[in-house]
Design an enzyme around this catalytic site. Structure first.
Site, PDB file in Angstrom:
ATOM      1  N   ASP A  25     -55.679  55.048  44.966  1.00  0.00           N
ATOM      2  CA  ASP A  25     -56.055  54.487  46.264  1.00  0.00           C
ATOM      3  C   ASP A  25     -57.317  55.186  46.761  1.00  0.00           C
ATOM      4  O   ASP A  25     -57.283  56.381  47.053  1.00  0.00           O
ATOM      5  CB  ASP A  25     -54.874  54.705  47.229  1.00  0.00           C
ATOM      6  CG  ASP A  25     -55.231  54.369  48.663  1.00  0.00           C
ATOM      7  OD1 ASP A  25     -56.249  53.684  48.885  1.00  0.00           O
ATOM      8  OD2 ASP A  25     -54.474  54.792  49.565  1.00  0.00           O
ATOM      9  N   ASN A  27     -59.165  54.314  49.530  1.00  0.00           N
ATOM     10  CA  ASN A  27     -59.481  54.247  50.963  1.00  0.00           C
ATOM     11  C   ASN A  27     -58.329  54.657  51.874  1.00  0.00           C
ATOM     12  O   ASN A  27     -58.333  54.382  53.074  1.00  0.00           O
ATOM     13  CB  ASN A  27     -59.979  52.844  51.332  1.00  0.00           C
ATOM     14  CG  ASN A  27     -58.919  51.783  51.074  1.00  0.00           C
ATOM     15  OD1 ASN A  27     -57.845  52.093  50.561  1.00  0.00           O
ATOM     16  ND2 ASN A  27     -59.208  50.547  51.434  1.00  0.00           N
ATOM     17  N   ASP A  29     -55.203  53.687  52.289  1.00  0.00           N
ATOM     18  CA  ASP A  29     -54.265  52.771  52.943  1.00  0.00           C
ATOM     19  C   ASP A  29     -52.900  52.742  52.252  1.00  0.00           C
ATOM     20  O   ASP A  29     -52.045  51.916  52.564  1.00  0.00           O
ATOM     21  CB  ASP A  29     -54.857  51.354  53.050  1.00  0.00           C
ATOM     22  CG  ASP A  29     -55.100  50.731  51.675  1.00  0.00           C
ATOM     23  OD1 ASP A  29     -54.871  51.411  50.650  1.00  0.00           O
ATOM     24  OD2 ASP A  29     -55.537  49.561  51.619  1.00  0.00           O
ATOM     25  N   ASP A  33     -56.459  50.485  44.552  1.00  0.00           N
ATOM     26  CA  ASP A  33     -57.521  49.488  44.710  1.00  0.00           C
ATOM     27  C   ASP A  33     -58.563  49.622  43.595  1.00  0.00           C
ATOM     28  O   ASP A  33     -58.487  50.540  42.761  1.00  0.00           O
ATOM     29  CB  ASP A  33     -58.184  49.609  46.088  1.00  0.00           C
ATOM     30  CG  ASP A  33     -58.541  51.048  46.420  1.00  0.00           C
ATOM     31  OD1 ASP A  33     -59.146  51.715  45.550  1.00  0.00           O
ATOM     32  OD2 ASP A  33     -58.206  51.527  47.523  1.00  0.00           O
ATOM     33  N   ASP A 102     -54.783  39.839  33.749  1.00  0.00           N
ATOM     34  CA  ASP A 102     -53.505  39.159  33.708  1.00  0.00           C
ATOM     35  C   ASP A 102     -53.764  37.712  34.112  1.00  0.00           C
ATOM     36  O   ASP A 102     -54.484  37.444  35.075  1.00  0.00           O
ATOM     37  CB  ASP A 102     -52.547  39.814  34.714  1.00  0.00           C
ATOM     38  CG  ASP A 102     -51.159  39.970  34.157  1.00  0.00           C
ATOM     39  OD1 ASP A 102     -50.600  38.948  33.731  1.00  0.00           O
ATOM     40  OD2 ASP A 102     -50.634  41.098  34.160  1.00  0.00           O
ATOM     41  N   ASP A 204     -49.128  35.763  31.329  1.00  0.00           N
ATOM     42  CA  ASP A 204     -47.798  35.947  31.901  1.00  0.00           C
ATOM     43  C   ASP A 204     -46.859  34.802  31.501  1.00  0.00           C
ATOM     44  O   ASP A 204     -47.246  33.635  31.565  1.00  0.00           O
ATOM     45  CB  ASP A 204     -47.943  35.981  33.431  1.00  0.00           C
ATOM     46  CG  ASP A 204     -46.687  36.429  34.141  1.00  0.00           C
ATOM     47  OD1 ASP A 204     -46.253  37.567  33.911  1.00  0.00           O
ATOM     48  OD2 ASP A 204     -46.145  35.634  34.938  1.00  0.00           O
ATOM     49  N   GLU A 259     -47.113  36.970  26.965  1.00  0.00           N
ATOM     50  CA  GLU A 259     -45.764  37.472  27.202  1.00  0.00           C
ATOM     51  C   GLU A 259     -44.788  36.339  26.905  1.00  0.00           C
ATOM     52  O   GLU A 259     -44.881  35.270  27.505  1.00  0.00           O
ATOM     53  CB  GLU A 259     -45.609  37.927  28.657  1.00  0.00           C
ATOM     54  CG  GLU A 259     -44.254  38.567  28.912  1.00  0.00           C
ATOM     55  CD  GLU A 259     -43.857  38.573  30.385  1.00  0.00           C
ATOM     56  OE1 GLU A 259     -43.108  39.461  30.786  1.00  0.00           O
ATOM     57  OE2 GLU A 259     -44.281  37.663  31.134  1.00  0.00           O
ATOM     58  N   HIS A 331     -44.969  47.329  33.510  1.00  0.00           N
ATOM     59  CA  HIS A 331     -44.634  47.362  34.936  1.00  0.00           C
ATOM     60  C   HIS A 331     -43.278  46.736  35.253  1.00  0.00           C
ATOM     61  O   HIS A 331     -42.864  46.737  36.407  1.00  0.00           O
ATOM     62  CB  HIS A 331     -45.735  46.634  35.706  1.00  0.00           C
ATOM     63  CG  HIS A 331     -45.795  45.182  35.318  1.00  0.00           C
ATOM     64  ND1 HIS A 331     -46.249  44.774  34.073  1.00  0.00           N
ATOM     65  CD2 HIS A 331     -45.424  44.060  35.965  1.00  0.00           C
ATOM     66  CE1 HIS A 331     -46.165  43.467  33.989  1.00  0.00           C
ATOM     67  NE2 HIS A 331     -45.668  43.000  35.120  1.00  0.00           N
ATOM     68  N   ASP A 332     -42.615  46.140  34.257  1.00  0.00           N
ATOM     69  CA  ASP A 332     -41.303  45.525  34.485  1.00  0.00           C
ATOM     70  C   ASP A 332     -40.166  46.375  33.936  1.00  0.00           C
ATOM     71  O   ASP A 332     -38.999  46.031  34.108  1.00  0.00           O
ATOM     72  CB  ASP A 332     -41.212  44.168  33.761  1.00  0.00           C
ATOM     73  CG  ASP A 332     -42.098  43.108  34.369  1.00  0.00           C
ATOM     74  OD1 ASP A 332     -42.399  43.203  35.577  1.00  0.00           O
ATOM     75  OD2 ASP A 332     -42.490  42.185  33.638  1.00  0.00           O
TER      76      ASP A 332
HETATM   77  O1  ISL Z   1     -38.761  41.838  34.562  1.00  0.00           O
HETATM   78  C1  ISL Z   1     -37.970  41.207  33.931  1.00  0.00           C
HETATM   79  C2  ISL Z   1     -36.635  41.700  33.719  1.00  0.00           C
HETATM   80  O2  ISL Z   1     -36.438  42.746  34.556  1.00  0.00           O
HETATM   81  C3  ISL Z   1     -38.288  39.958  33.307  1.00  0.00           C
HETATM   82  O3  ISL Z   1     -37.299  39.010  33.424  1.00  0.00           O
HETATM   83  C4  ISL Z   1     -39.585  39.425  33.857  1.00  0.00           C
HETATM   84  O4  ISL Z   1     -39.357  38.735  35.027  1.00  0.00           O
HETATM   85  C5  ISL Z   1     -40.154  38.537  32.828  1.00  0.00           C
HETATM   86  O5  ISL Z   1     -40.433  39.359  31.738  1.00  0.00           O
HETATM   87  C6  ISL Z   1     -41.420  37.902  33.306  1.00  0.00           C
HETATM   88  O6  ISL Z   1     -42.322  38.861  33.743  1.00  0.00           O
HETATM   89  C7  ISL Z   1     -43.576  38.473  34.193  1.00  0.00           C
HETATM   90  O7  ISL Z   1     -43.535  37.382  35.077  1.00  0.00           O
HETATM   91  C8  ISL Z   1     -42.907  37.605  36.343  1.00  0.00           C
HETATM   92  C9  ISL Z   1     -43.384  38.881  37.019  1.00  0.00           C
HETATM   93  O8  ISL Z   1     -42.539  39.181  38.082  1.00  0.00           O
HETATM   94  C10 ISL Z   1     -43.409  40.045  36.063  1.00  0.00           C
HETATM   95  O9  ISL Z   1     -43.928  41.182  36.698  1.00  0.00           O
HETATM   96  C11 ISL Z   1     -44.242  39.630  34.886  1.00  0.00           C
HETATM   97  O10 ISL Z   1     -44.446  40.663  33.975  1.00  0.00           O
HETATM   98  C12 ISL Z   1     -43.242  36.402  37.182  1.00  0.00           C
HETATM   99  O11 ISL Z   1     -44.620  36.195  37.187  1.00  0.00           O
END
Ligand code: ISL
Length: 555
Positions: A25, A27, A29, A33, A102, A204, A259, A331-332
């Site tokens: 970050d 700035n 907040d 960013d 993405d 995605d 993905e 990130h998931d």
């Molecule tokens: O995160 C998941 C399980 O915990 C997955 O079901 C995930 O939702 C799936 O892999 C799809 O992920 C992607 O699309 C989603 C978004 O929320 C995720 O961050 C992204 O990686 C919807 O756009």
């Protein structure tokens, strides 16, 4: 612009994933960013990565942290401006680092102007951009729950009996790819960013863009048991992706990694077979389901190395293009240290290094998720009100739907939520971990005092040093880049050991996935090779210490 000869640079890429809202970050907040990212480019270059993937930075109401885009041509203002983004692209380029964006085009935000119009105007010209159904005899095609545990049909504001479809939140209406006009709009988006200099896209949930409407009458249980077949890998998926390739992607020296949720090997092979000209790579998630029953992380099950090996073998051997995406975090997902049988307490450092070596030298293109290089751990948040992720907040109340399992599911709930990966990047031990000067959007992990970039950089034996070694080793090794793959220990719940071969050269990785000492006498032959990495000091006998990993080479 005509077609060009692609260099397939992605095969030599080492990709670092940035989750912008949690990276840096600039700035104060409390939200990461673009200028924060710019300030860390030197750090990324020093790791040796040559590509970054940015999770979404587009304009968005952030109901799903940017995976709900309201304008594909501009930046979410708290992250910065398009000018900032251009400056960031240029600065990455100066350092020889490519950027992939993405691309979220299975759905938009409900705040996108197309959808806002559809929602309020019965005669909207964009109606056919979305999947809209009328109730017939008072009924919708199905009563499914989506991935975020919401009803998949939501009524349009401007109609009494028309509903739009969404597999994620109701703020993420699904796009209708059958409509050629929509596909033209997607191509425009791709060209816009490629012309600005980005080198490709992480696409995605790309295998959701074509749906099998003939199966929309399935019941909820059947949907689940059939691996969501009505909505994944639909009949026109290959055709749509080839069209994007033909009309846009083949005109740039770019790469795509898709993905694929619930993606299977045979369908993935169609997607990445170079002769089909669709995608370059897929993110398959089989290996992330080894500690979940029936692919649902809420049904947590104990990790078994054998299961992981089976999956790794299947994909390492089975992918036609020979190019797997190699990743253990994003990130998931929850953090890898403390997962996969490893330990995030007394053996955290050994575990993180062992996991790093074990996946990084497989066949494919490695991805590193921010914070993985310092062995960041799961969040210490343990109250629902401190979580931010829509998926977790939606799911928690539904645990009661599983009377026999609810105790178990509650016990493991915080362990598997996506916010585990999203806590602010730990740069130093200051109050907000050097991420921000004010309170971040999501709580910083208290262990930032000892787990942070500054500390790891200062330590010649830090986890970062292992990643730097691996990156360097990979870049300079033909065996790692192009060699074959075989497990040298099969069907074992402790030792993960494989060999990579090219011509007469070999690289051997031997890792202990347990906290116990393990005898590796039967691998004696390899123990005479030249050792080029070990996560312990000296004393290399035929026994592996807890979470020990060794890399041997024969030239
Ligand atoms: O995160 C998941 C399980 O915990 C997955 O079901 C995930 O939702 C799936 O892999 C799809 O992920 C992607 O699309 C989603 C978004 O929320 C995720 O961050 C992204 O990686 C919807 O756009």
């Amino acid at each position: 612009m005509g077609k060009i000869k692609r260099t397939n640079w992605y095969k030599d890429a080492i990709v670092y994933q940035i989750y912008p809202r949690s990276f840096c970050d600039s700035n104060g907040d409390g939200l990461g960013d673009i200028r924060g990212i710019i300030s860390k480019i030197d750090y990324l270059a020093s790791l040796g990565v040559n590509c970054v993937w940015l999770s979404p930075i587009y304009e968005s109401p952030q109901q799903d942290n940017g995976y709900d885009i309201s304008n594909y041509y501009d930046i979410y203002p708290p992250f910065g401006t398009l000018e900032d983004a251009k400056e960031m692209f240029a600065k990455f380029k100066e350092k020889g680092i490519r950027v992939i964006m993405d691309l979220v085009v299975n759905h938009t935000s409900d705040q996108h102007y197309w959808f806002k119009d559809v929602n309020t105007n019965p005669n909207s010209p964009y109606k056919d951009f979305y999947i809209i159904r009328k109730k017939v005899n008072g009924k919708l095609p199905n009563k499914w729950k989506g991935f975020f545990h919401e009803d998949v049909w939501t009524k349009l504001d401007c109609s009494e009996d028309e509903y739009y479809f969404h597999m994620f939140a109701k703020t993420q209406p699904e796009l209708n790819w059958e409509n050629p006009k929509l596909r033209e709009e997607v191509k425009k988006i791709l060209r816009f960013w490629l012309d600005l200099g980005v080198s490709g896209f992480r696409c995605d949930v790309i295998n959701l863009i074509s749906k099998d409407y003939s199966k929309f009458g399935y019941g909820n249980l059947k949907l689940f048991l059939k691996g969501y077949s009505p909505v994944v890998d639909g009949p026109r998926l290959n055709e749509y992706l080839h069209e994007l390739y033909e009309d846009v992607l083949s005109h740039y020296d770019c790469m795509t990694v898709g993905e694929t949720v619930f993606g299977k090997l045979d369908t993935s092979n169609q997607l990445v077979d170079p002769k089909n000209e669709e995608l370059d790579m897929v993110f398959n998630m089989d290996h992330l389901n080894v500690d979940a029953f029936i692919g649902a992380k809420w049904f947590y099950r104990k990790f078994k190395l054998k299961r992981l090996m089976k999956v790794v073998n299947k994909w390492q051997k089975g992918l036609v293009s020979g190019n797997n995406s190699l990743f253990i975090e994003n990130h998931d997902q929850r953090r890898s240290v403390g997962r996969f049988g490893t330990n995030d307490k007394e053996y955290r450092v050994q575990s993180a290094k062992m996991l790093a070596v074990s996946y990084f030298l497989l066949k494919g293109t490695p991805f590193i998720y921010q914070g993985q290089e310092i062995g960041m751990t799961n969040t210490d948040i343990n109250r629902l009100e401190d979580l931010k992720d829509i998926e977790a907040l939606n799911f928690y109340p539904r645990i009661d739907d599983f009377p026999f399992l609810k105790k178990y599911m509650r016990r493991h709930f915080f362990e598997v939520v996506r916010d585990n990966a999203r806590t602010p990047m730990q740069w130093d031990d200051s109050k907000y971990a050097g991420f921000s000067t004010s309170e971040p959007w999501l709580k910083v992990n208290a262990n930032k005092d000892k787990i942070n970039v500054k500390e790891s950089l200062n330590d010649p034996n830090g986890i970062i040093a292992t990643y730097k070694f691996l990156i360097d080793f990979r870049k300079n090794s033909d065996v790692i880049k192009h060699g074959s793959f075989d497990f040298i220990v099969k069907n074992n719940n402790s030792i993960f050991a494989y060999i990579r071969k090219k011509n007469n050269k070999e690289v051997v990785v031997i890792s202990n996935f347990t906290a116990k000492e393990k005898c590796i006498k039967k691998l004696e032959k390899y123990l005479n090779y030249e050792l080029c990495y070990c996560n312990y000091e000296k004393d290399l006998g035929p026994k592996l210490r807890p979470y020990e990993t060794r890399t041997y080479i024969k030239n």
